[in-house]
Design a protein around this motif. Structure first.
Motif, PDB file in Angstrom:
ATOM      1  N   ARG A   3      16.156  11.149 -35.337  1.00 46.36           N
ATOM      2  CA  ARG A   3      15.996  11.897 -33.779  1.00 46.36           C
ATOM      3  C   ARG A   3      14.000  11.865 -33.159  1.00 46.36           C
ATOM      4  O   ARG A   3      13.967  11.297 -32.106  1.00 46.36           O
ATOM      5  N   ALA A   4      13.472  12.539 -34.206  1.00 49.76           N
ATOM      6  CA  ALA A   4      12.807  12.908 -33.346  1.00 49.76           C
ATOM      7  C   ALA A   4      11.785  11.504 -33.776  1.00 49.76           C
ATOM      8  O   ALA A   4      10.993  10.613 -32.695  1.00 49.76           O
ATOM      9  N   VAL A   5      11.662  10.343 -34.560  1.00 49.10           N
ATOM     10  CA  VAL A   5      11.431   8.891 -34.484  1.00 49.10           C
ATOM     11  C   VAL A   5      11.920   8.559 -32.821  1.00 49.10           C
ATOM     12  O   VAL A   5      10.371   7.972 -32.461  1.00 49.10           O
ATOM     13  N   ALA A   6      12.937   8.452 -32.737  1.00 47.72           N
ATOM     14  CA  ALA A   6      13.135   7.610 -31.554  1.00 47.72           C
ATOM     15  C   ALA A   6      12.835   7.956 -30.489  1.00 47.72           C
ATOM     16  O   ALA A   6      11.828   8.070 -29.774  1.00 47.72           O
ATOM     17  N   HIS A   7      12.621   9.651 -29.922  1.00 43.32           N
ATOM     18  CA  HIS A   7      11.753   9.994 -29.204  1.00 43.32           C
ATOM     19  C   HIS A   7       9.960   9.279 -29.314  1.00 43.32           C
ATOM     20  O   HIS A   7       9.369   9.924 -28.362  1.00 43.32           O
ATOM     21  N   ALA A   8       9.763   9.324 -30.639  1.00 45.52           N
ATOM     22  CA  ALA A   8       8.564   9.540 -31.011  1.00 45.52           C
ATOM     23  C   ALA A   8       8.457   7.111 -30.019  1.00 45.52           C
ATOM     24  O   ALA A   8       7.069   7.356 -28.706  1.00 45.52           O
ATOM     25  N   GLU A   9       9.361   6.912 -30.686  1.00 43.18           N
ATOM     26  CA  GLU A   9       8.758   4.815 -30.205  1.00 43.18           C
ATOM     27  C   GLU A   9       9.140   5.572 -28.603  1.00 43.18           C
ATOM     28  O   GLU A   9       8.835   3.823 -28.505  1.00 43.18           O
ATOM     29  N   ASN A  10       9.660   6.114 -28.033  1.00 43.84           N
ATOM     30  CA  ASN A  10      10.231   5.772 -26.940  1.00 43.84           C
ATOM     31  C   ASN A  10       8.703   6.681 -25.831  1.00 43.84           C
ATOM     32  O   ASN A  10       8.641   6.881 -24.770  1.00 43.84           O
ATOM     33  N   GLY A  11       8.232   7.222 -26.792  1.00 45.98           N
ATOM     34  CA  GLY A  11       6.508   7.199 -25.732  1.00 45.98           C
ATOM     35  C   GLY A  11       6.274   8.507 -26.146  1.00 45.98           C
ATOM     36  O   GLY A  11       5.192   9.580 -24.829  1.00 45.98           O
ATOM     37  N   ASP A  12       7.932   9.447 -26.155  1.00 45.32           N
ATOM     38  CA  ASP A  12       7.428  11.001 -26.123  1.00 45.32           C
ATOM     39  C   ASP A  12       7.033  11.320 -27.649  1.00 45.32           C
ATOM     40  O   ASP A  12       7.894  12.384 -28.166  1.00 45.32           O
ATOM     41  N   THR A  13       5.599  11.408 -28.045  1.00 44.60           N
ATOM     42  CA  THR A  13       5.384  11.709 -29.467  1.00 44.60           C
ATOM     43  C   THR A  13       5.155  13.233 -29.776  1.00 44.60           C
ATOM     44  O   THR A  13       5.021  14.036 -30.510  1.00 44.60           O
ATOM     45  N   GLU A  14       5.045  13.633 -28.082  1.00 41.52           N
ATOM     46  CA  GLU A  14       4.773  15.281 -28.462  1.00 41.52           C
ATOM     47  C   GLU A  14       6.108  15.827 -28.553  1.00 41.52           C
ATOM     48  O   GLU A  14       6.049  17.040 -29.549  1.00 41.52           O
ATOM     49  N   ALA A  15       7.041  16.160 -28.055  1.00 48.42           N
ATOM     50  CA  ALA A  15       8.758  15.862 -28.680  1.00 48.42           C
ATOM     51  C   ALA A  15       8.808  16.014 -29.731  1.00 48.42           C
ATOM     52  O   ALA A  15       9.205  16.534 -30.410  1.00 48.42           O
ATOM     53  N   ALA A  16       8.638  15.095 -30.108  1.00 52.25           N
ATOM     54  CA  ALA A  16       8.650  14.429 -31.392  1.00 52.25           C
ATOM     55  C   ALA A  16       8.592  15.586 -32.120  1.00 52.25           C
ATOM     56  O   ALA A  16       8.914  16.143 -33.694  1.00 52.25           O
ATOM     57  N   LEU A  17       6.910  15.804 -32.487  1.00 51.31           N
ATOM     58  CA  LEU A  17       6.179  16.522 -33.214  1.00 51.31           C
ATOM     59  C   LEU A  17       6.848  17.917 -33.386  1.00 51.31           C
ATOM     60  O   LEU A  17       7.082  17.951 -34.356  1.00 51.31           O
ATOM     61  N   ALA A  18       7.377  17.815 -32.073  1.00 52.26           N
ATOM     62  CA  ALA A  18       7.387  19.505 -32.283  1.00 52.26           C
ATOM     63  C   ALA A  18       9.017  19.525 -32.931  1.00 52.26           C
ATOM     64  O   ALA A  18       9.469  21.044 -33.253  1.00 52.26           O
ATOM     65  N   MET A  19       9.513  18.587 -32.646  1.00 47.46           N
ATOM     66  CA  MET A  19      10.915  18.197 -33.531  1.00 47.46           C
ATOM     67  C   MET A  19      10.949  18.262 -34.918  1.00 47.46           C
ATOM     68  O   MET A  19      11.063  19.167 -35.701  1.00 47.46           O
ATOM     69  N   LEU A  20      10.250  18.115 -35.092  1.00 44.12           N
ATOM     70  CA  LEU A  20       9.108  17.741 -36.835  1.00 44.12           C
ATOM     71  C   LEU A  20       9.348  18.695 -37.136  1.00 44.12           C
ATOM     72  O   LEU A  20       9.515  19.830 -38.248  1.00 44.12           O
ATOM     73  N   ASP A  21       8.439  19.872 -36.728  1.00 46.47           N
ATOM     74  CA  ASP A  21       8.048  21.229 -37.151  1.00 46.47           C
ATOM     75  C   ASP A  21       8.986  22.084 -36.617  1.00 46.47           C
ATOM     76  O   ASP A  21       8.306  22.897 -37.647  1.00 46.47           O
ATOM     77  N   GLY A  22       9.384  22.283 -35.700  1.00 47.89           N
ATOM     78  CA  GLY A  22      10.147  23.433 -36.189  1.00 47.89           C
ATOM     79  C   GLY A  22      12.092  23.122 -37.060  1.00 47.89           C
ATOM     80  O   GLY A  22      12.669  24.088 -37.268  1.00 47.89           O
ATOM     81  N   MET A  23      11.492  21.521 -38.416  1.00 56.27           N
ATOM     82  CA  MET A  23      12.418  21.784 -39.111  1.00 56.27           C
ATOM     83  C   MET A  23      12.458  22.392 -40.623  1.00 56.27           C
ATOM     84  O   MET A  23      11.079  22.710 -40.338  1.00 56.27           O
ATOM     85  N   HIS A  24      13.005  23.312 -40.968  1.00 54.30           N
ATOM     86  CA  HIS A  24      12.806  24.211 -42.008  1.00 54.30           C
ATOM     87  C   HIS A  24      13.086  23.099 -43.572  1.00 54.30           C
ATOM     88  O   HIS A  24      14.382  22.409 -43.244  1.00 54.30           O
ATOM     89  N   GLU A  25      12.693  23.819 -44.576  1.00 54.08           N
ATOM     90  CA  GLU A  25      12.767  23.066 -46.314  1.00 54.08           C
ATOM     91  C   GLU A  25      12.393  21.602 -45.908  1.00 54.08           C
ATOM     92  O   GLU A  25      14.026  21.162 -46.182  1.00 54.08           O
TER      93      GLU A  25
END
Lengths: 411, 120
Positions: free
Chosen positions: A335-357
């Motif tokens: 999902r994060a990649v899909a957001h980045a491909e759609n132009g919202d890299t900021e949201a994508a990075l925030a999603m990735l950074d928010g994941m654990h383990e």
């Protein structure tokens, strides 16, 4: 004589292979002791190999195997129980034998699948248990594809079977109200079996190559047994969409080929057509679920390639929906990649950074490489790609990442 | 639990080290793998080894030292390196073994490390 022997052996093997799950399900219905029933079935097969060459192949080989296996369970029970109880058991078995001979026996494989995917059974054991009981695959082969030692796998299976035998898990279909909740376990187990084969795309181990087909076969079986469950159709659609691309996932030299570079002439059109039909039928049942959403995502990916158009926004919406239905790590990373491909890299990075383990979760690092690149941070992208390369067990994916394949413009 | 991962490479795979056309990919793979292992914190120690041609083997027979040029045994797969990792169980060790570049071009032997004897 040798040829005749071979033919008989082949008939016995065929009868066992094609009806293994059916036979085991019928045997287990009564005793709930999967391990004992497996032994009995193996003994019956052995008896067939001894007896059939001498006396000829019986008219109903499958019925013969069932009867002999039941007798062997009866004998084991007789040894294990008091004389009284064993007499009861034998009488019972005799009755069942007659029933089996006079009527075409029923199919209890659906019950067997529900038992294997019961919430009381260790989720890690469920896919393997299903492959073993319904399809008769051996533990060593299953262990390889789930990347655990054969000892661990045997232990898992033994423990799960003991639990089924001793905990009183009902060998019955769940109540109609419970079906939606329980069916997800069955579907997830089948999908995990498919996923294990999907990981082994290199096909380095010839024994594993068939596992994807086996999982799809289970999917087909389930659509026959439960034709009106939307998620059942969704899962089969999803697996067929993925399977259709298998021939295109590797270049002739073995190199990894990402989806957007695959030669679509190599895709299996009949499989895709079937996947699309299943997805449409599922949609008509108006009972959405995460497998249908995942199938729809794969369907969109295929349409992107067929039409040359990009559906970045609809893909984001589907991944967002998926995150609501089934927030599992794989889907969230995609999902994060899909957001980045759609132009919202900021949201994508925030999603990735928010994941654990995720420290050793390879897809997270691969996704990070792509997202960082789209965000313009080339250095971070390469660093993440190197970690992703170090975490893959697939040589061609390693090369793809280290060769900068993730930096492809068309995404 | 400590496991030693023993990396065994085919002659062809090890030959890539000295081949300018392939050395980049070869070392890139190993560096990424070792880097990921170090980054995850499981690595206790480990080393890559030079090729077996520069090995020397010694044994003492009847009090006499025998020294010969080359590795202990001529085998299809050659020891290319090892690491010791600290992980929860064999399955975690197998996961790291599977990620080694030589897993698909050779093999990885996974062995539990003997615990140090208790001090008496």
């Amino acid at each position: 004589m040798d040829q005749a022997r071979r033919n008989v052996a082949l008939t016995a093997e065929l009868a066992a292979r094609t009806s293994y799950g059916k036979l085991l399900a019928l045997l287990v219905t009564r005793t709930r002791d999967i391990a004992a029933c497996e032994d009995a079935l193996a003994a019956a097969l052995e008896a067939a190999l001894l007896q059939w060459p001498r006396e000829g192949v019986p008219a109903n080989p499958v019925g013969w195997l069932l009867t002999v296996a039941r007798r062997s369970i009866g004998r084991a029970a007789a040894r294990a129980h008091t004389a009284d109880r064993s007499a009861d058991t034998l009488r019972l078995l005799d009755k069942e034998r007659l029933a089996a001979e006079t009527s075409p026996f029923g199919d209890r494989r659906l019950e067997l699948m529900f038992v294997c995917a019961h919430p009381a059974i260790d989720p890690d054991a469920q896919p393997a248990l299903m492959l073993q009981t319904v399809l008769g695959l051996d533990a060593a082969r299953i262990a390889g594809s789930f990347l655990v030692s054969s000892a661990t796998m045997s232990q898992r299976l033994v423990r799960a079977k003991r639990k089924i035998r001793d905990s009183g898990i009902g060998f019955a279909l769940p109540d109609i109200d419970d079906v939606p909740a329980r069916i997800d376990g069955v579907l997830s187990a089948i999908y995990a079996a498919y996923g294990a084969a999907w990981e082994d795309v290199t096909g380095a181990d010839a024994k594993l190559v068939g596992l994807a087909e086996e999982a799809i076969w289970l999917g087909h079986l389930l659509t026959e047994l439960m034709p009106d469950e939307a998620e059942v159709l969704g899962l089969l659609s999803l697996m067929l969409h993925c399977e259709a691309r298998r021939p295109a996932r590797r270049a002739p030299d073995g190199a990894f080929v990402p989806l957007h570079r695959q030669n679509i002439d190599l895709w299996s059109r009949p499989m895709i057509a079937q996947a699309e039909r299943l997805l449409r039928r599922a949609a008509q049942l108006k009972s959405p679920g995460h497998f249908q959403i995942e199938a729809a995502i794969q369907s969109l990916h295929a349409h992107q390639r067929f039409t040359g158009e990009r559906f970045s926004q609809p893909l984001v919406e589907l991944y967002d929906a998926l995150a609501r239905y089934a927030p599992n790590i794989g889907g969230l990373v995609a999902r994060a990649v899909a957001h980045a491909e759609n132009g919202d890299t900021e949201a994508a990075l925030a999603m990735l950074d928010g994941m654990h383990e995720v420290a050793t979760y390879q897809p997270w690092w691969a996704a990070r490489a792509r997202v960082c690149l789209l965000a313009g941070d080339e250095k971070a992208a390469w660093s993440a790609a190197r970690t992703a390369a170090g975490l893959t067990s697939d040589a061609s994916v390693r090369q793809f990442l280290l060769g900068g394949g993730f930096a492809d413009r068309t995404g | 639990m400590h496991y030693m991962l023993i990396y065994l490479e085919t002659a062809e795979e090890m030959g890539k080290r000295g081949n300018p056309a392939e050395a980049g990919t070869y070392w890139g793979g190993w560096n990424a793998y070792m880097g990921a292992m170090a980054q995850s914190g499981v690595m206790v120690s480990g080393n890559g080894l030079k090729t077996p041609e520069v090995a020397t083997t010694l044994r003492v027979v009847d009090g006499k030292r025998h020294i010969h040029d080359g590795p202990f045994a001529d085998t299809k797969e050659m020891l290319g390196g090892y690491v010791i990792i600290d992980v929860a169980n064999l399955d975690d060790a197998l996961e790291w073994a599977a990620r080694a570049p030589c897993a698909s071009a050779g093999s990885v032997e996974v062995r539990p490390v003997l615990p140090a004897p208790a001090e008496g």
